[in-house]
Design a protein around this motif. Structure first.
Motif, PDB file in Angstrom:
ATOM      1  N   MET A   1       0.819  -1.211   0.000  1.00 33.00           N
ATOM      2  CA  MET A   1       0.000   0.000   0.000  1.00 33.00           C
ATOM      3  C   MET A   1       0.855   1.265   0.000  1.00 33.00           C
ATOM      4  SD  MET A   1      -3.189  -0.881   2.527  1.00 33.00           S
ATOM      5  CE  MET A   1      -2.144  -1.222   3.931  1.00 33.00           C
ATOM      6  N   LEU A   2       1.982   1.221   0.718  1.00 36.28           N
ATOM      7  CA  LEU A   2       2.825   2.388   0.823  1.00 36.28           C
ATOM      8  C   LEU A   2       4.121   2.154   0.071  1.00 36.28           C
ATOM      9  CD1 LEU A   2       2.319   3.147   4.607  1.00 36.28           C
ATOM     10  CD2 LEU A   2       1.032   4.032   2.677  1.00 36.28           C
ATOM     11  N   ARG A   3       4.829   3.220  -0.259  1.00 29.70           N
ATOM     12  CA  ARG A   3       6.045   3.093  -1.041  1.00 29.70           C
ATOM     13  C   ARG A   3       7.079   4.094  -0.575  1.00 29.70           C
ATOM     14  NH1 ARG A   3       4.586   6.178  -6.756  1.00 29.70           N
ATOM     15  NH2 ARG A   3       4.260   8.202  -5.810  1.00 29.70           N
ATOM     16  N   GLY A   4       8.322   3.915  -1.058  1.00 27.88           N
ATOM     17  CA  GLY A   4       9.359   4.906  -0.834  1.00 27.88           C
ATOM     18  C   GLY A   4      10.159   4.665   0.441  1.00 27.88           C
ATOM     19  N   PRO A   5      11.345   5.271   0.545  1.00 31.92           N
ATOM     20  CA  PRO A   5      12.207   5.115   1.711  1.00 31.92           C
ATOM     21  C   PRO A   5      11.645   5.839   2.916  1.00 31.92           C
ATOM     22  CG  PRO A   5      13.087   6.782   0.244  1.00 31.92           C
ATOM     23  CD  PRO A   5      11.906   6.175  -0.457  1.00 31.92           C
TER      24      PRO A   5
ATOM     25  N   ALA B   1      -6.400  11.717   3.296  1.00 28.63           N
ATOM     26  CA  ALA B   1      -5.160  12.313   2.785  1.00 28.63           C
ATOM     27  C   ALA B   1      -5.389  12.938   1.411  1.00 28.63           C
ATOM     28  CB  ALA B   1      -4.061  11.264   2.721  1.00 28.63           C
ATOM     29  N   VAL B   2      -6.169  12.282   0.585  1.00 31.43           N
ATOM     30  CA  VAL B   2      -6.454  12.802  -0.755  1.00 31.43           C
ATOM     31  C   VAL B   2      -7.352  14.034  -0.674  1.00 31.43           C
ATOM     32  CG1 VAL B   2      -7.739  12.282  -2.886  1.00 31.43           C
ATOM     33  CG2 VAL B   2      -6.031  10.681  -2.027  1.00 31.43           C
ATOM     34  N   LEU B   3      -8.312  14.030   0.225  1.00 29.95           N
ATOM     35  CA  LEU B   3      -9.157  15.215   0.412  1.00 29.95           C
ATOM     36  C   LEU B   3      -8.321  16.403   0.886  1.00 29.95           C
ATOM     37  CD1 LEU B   3     -12.237  13.411   1.912  1.00 29.95           C
ATOM     38  CD2 LEU B   3     -12.314  14.946  -0.072  1.00 29.95           C
ATOM     39  N   GLY B   4      -7.305  16.126   1.690  1.00 32.17           N
ATOM     40  CA  GLY B   4      -6.316  17.144   2.019  1.00 32.17           C
ATOM     41  C   GLY B   4      -6.685  18.141   3.091  1.00 32.17           C
TER      42      GLY B   4
ATOM     43  N   ILE C   1       1.382  10.881   4.073  1.00 28.59           N
ATOM     44  CA  ILE C   1       0.608   9.704   3.649  1.00 28.59           C
ATOM     45  C   ILE C   1       0.217   9.823   2.185  1.00 28.59           C
ATOM     46  CG2 ILE C   1      -1.577   8.482   4.009  1.00 28.59           C
ATOM     47  CD1 ILE C   1      -1.218   9.221   7.048  1.00 28.59           C
ATOM     48  N   TYR C   2      -0.102  11.033   1.748  1.00 28.00           N
ATOM     49  CA  TYR C   2      -0.453  11.240   0.337  1.00 28.00           C
ATOM     50  C   TYR C   2       0.709  10.854  -0.575  1.00 28.00           C
ATOM     51  CZ  TYR C   2      -2.128  13.522  -3.904  1.00 28.00           C
ATOM     52  OH  TYR C   2      -2.532  13.765  -5.194  1.00 28.00           O
ATOM     53  N   THR C   3       1.913  11.261  -0.211  1.00 27.80           N
ATOM     54  CA  THR C   3       3.068  10.951  -1.066  1.00 27.80           C
ATOM     55  C   THR C   3       3.374   9.455  -1.082  1.00 27.80           C
ATOM     56  OG1 THR C   3       4.690  11.317   0.715  1.00 27.80           O
ATOM     57  CG2 THR C   3       4.111  13.210  -0.657  1.00 27.80           C
ATOM     58  N   TRP C   4       2.964   8.732  -0.056  1.00 22.73           N
ATOM     59  CA  TRP C   4       3.212   7.291  -0.017  1.00 22.73           C
ATOM     60  C   TRP C   4       2.210   6.484  -0.837  1.00 22.73           C
ATOM     61  CZ3 TRP C   4       3.777   7.360   6.034  1.00 22.73           C
ATOM     62  CH2 TRP C   4       5.007   7.943   6.368  1.00 22.73           C
ATOM     63  N   LEU C   5       1.106   7.087  -1.191  1.00 16.95           N
ATOM     64  CA  LEU C   5       0.111   6.371  -1.994  1.00 16.95           C
ATOM     65  C   LEU C   5       0.649   6.145  -3.396  1.00 16.95           C
ATOM     66  CD1 LEU C   5      -3.126   8.351  -1.036  1.00 16.95           C
ATOM     67  CD2 LEU C   5      -2.372   6.162  -0.115  1.00 16.95           C
ATOM     68  N   ARG C   6       0.315   5.011  -3.966  1.00 12.95           N
ATOM     69  CA  ARG C   6       0.717   4.752  -5.346  1.00 12.95           C
ATOM     70  C   ARG C   6      -0.071   5.654  -6.289  1.00 12.95           C
ATOM     71  NH1 ARG C   6       4.036   0.497  -5.597  1.00 12.95           N
ATOM     72  NH2 ARG C   6       4.026  -0.994  -3.871  1.00 12.95           N
TER      73      ARG C   6
END
Length: 215
Positions: free
Chosen positions: A1-5, A32-35, A87-92
């Motif tokens: 579900m999440l990505r990145g270092p 997170a997407v709603l912001g 969390i938004y940046t971790w979403l694919r």
């Protein structure tokens, strides 16, 4: 579900998120997407969760999200402002686009919501035709409020999705707007796009000539 270092504080946040069940995570991702702080009913619809009571309680117990009451409606927000961005940046990418698409659909169905919200979510969902139409409508409202920089930013994003005459129309609006706020090089780029499409238009020729002098 999440990505990145991840490092330090991110590790702690990732660990807390990873402990959530699928539905609670879905609600968190939707928020997170709603912001921003949003009605719980809206967040649940975006997440497309059927029975939301248990995952909502799980999410609130995690301390990642808090609730409040506003005009008789339950509102949800991240317990820390930076949680939403991280969390938004971790979403694919596909997950972000899907959720933005869902938000734009719900805004279309509702009433009394800002057209700027519709434009932004449609842009990020890649819904080109809707994004351009909503961005142009939102631009009119923002211009009335003299929010020219916000208009330029919104129209630039919409321009990336536009095609044909819509793209030319947006470039024309951006050329005028950017000239008005002193962004002459940006204005010139857009004026050149218009001129390439309308070589016989004297106003397009004049606009390019004027902006070449100003740039």
């Amino acid at each position: 579900m999440l990505r990145g270092p991840s490092q330090g504080a991110d590790d702690v946040l990732r660990h807390r998120v990873s402990k959530l069940g699928p539905d609670a995570y879905g609600i968190l991702a939707a928020l997170a997407v709603l912001g921003r702080a949003s009605p719980a009913s809206m967040v649940v619809k975006v997440a497309h969760v059927g029975r939301a009571t248990r995952p909502l309680n799980e999410l609130l117990s995690s301390g990642l999200v808090v609730k409040s009451l506003q005009s008789g409606e339950i509102m949800l927000r991240m317990s820390r402002a930076h949680f939403s961005d991280r969390i938004y940046t971790w979403l694919r990418e596909g997950e972000r686009r899907r959720l933005h698409g869902r938000v734009s659909e719900l805004i279309e169905e509702a009433s009394g919501l800002e057209i700027q919200d519709l434009a932004l979510h449609a842009i990020r969902a890649g819904r080109g035709e809707l994004a351009v139409r909503a961005a142009l409508e939102a631009a009119e409202t923002l211009e009335v409020a003299y929010a020219y920089a916000a208009v330029a930013s919104l129209l630039e994003e919409a321009r990336e999705l536009a095609e044909g005459e819509q793209a030319i129309e947006l470039s024309g609006r951006l050329a005028e707007l950017c000239e008005h706020i002193g962004r002459y090089e940006q204005a010139l780029r857009h004026a050149q796009v218009v001129l390439e499409a309308r070589l016989s238009d004297p106003s397009a020729c004049l606009a390019v000539g004027r902006l070449e002098l100003l740039s």
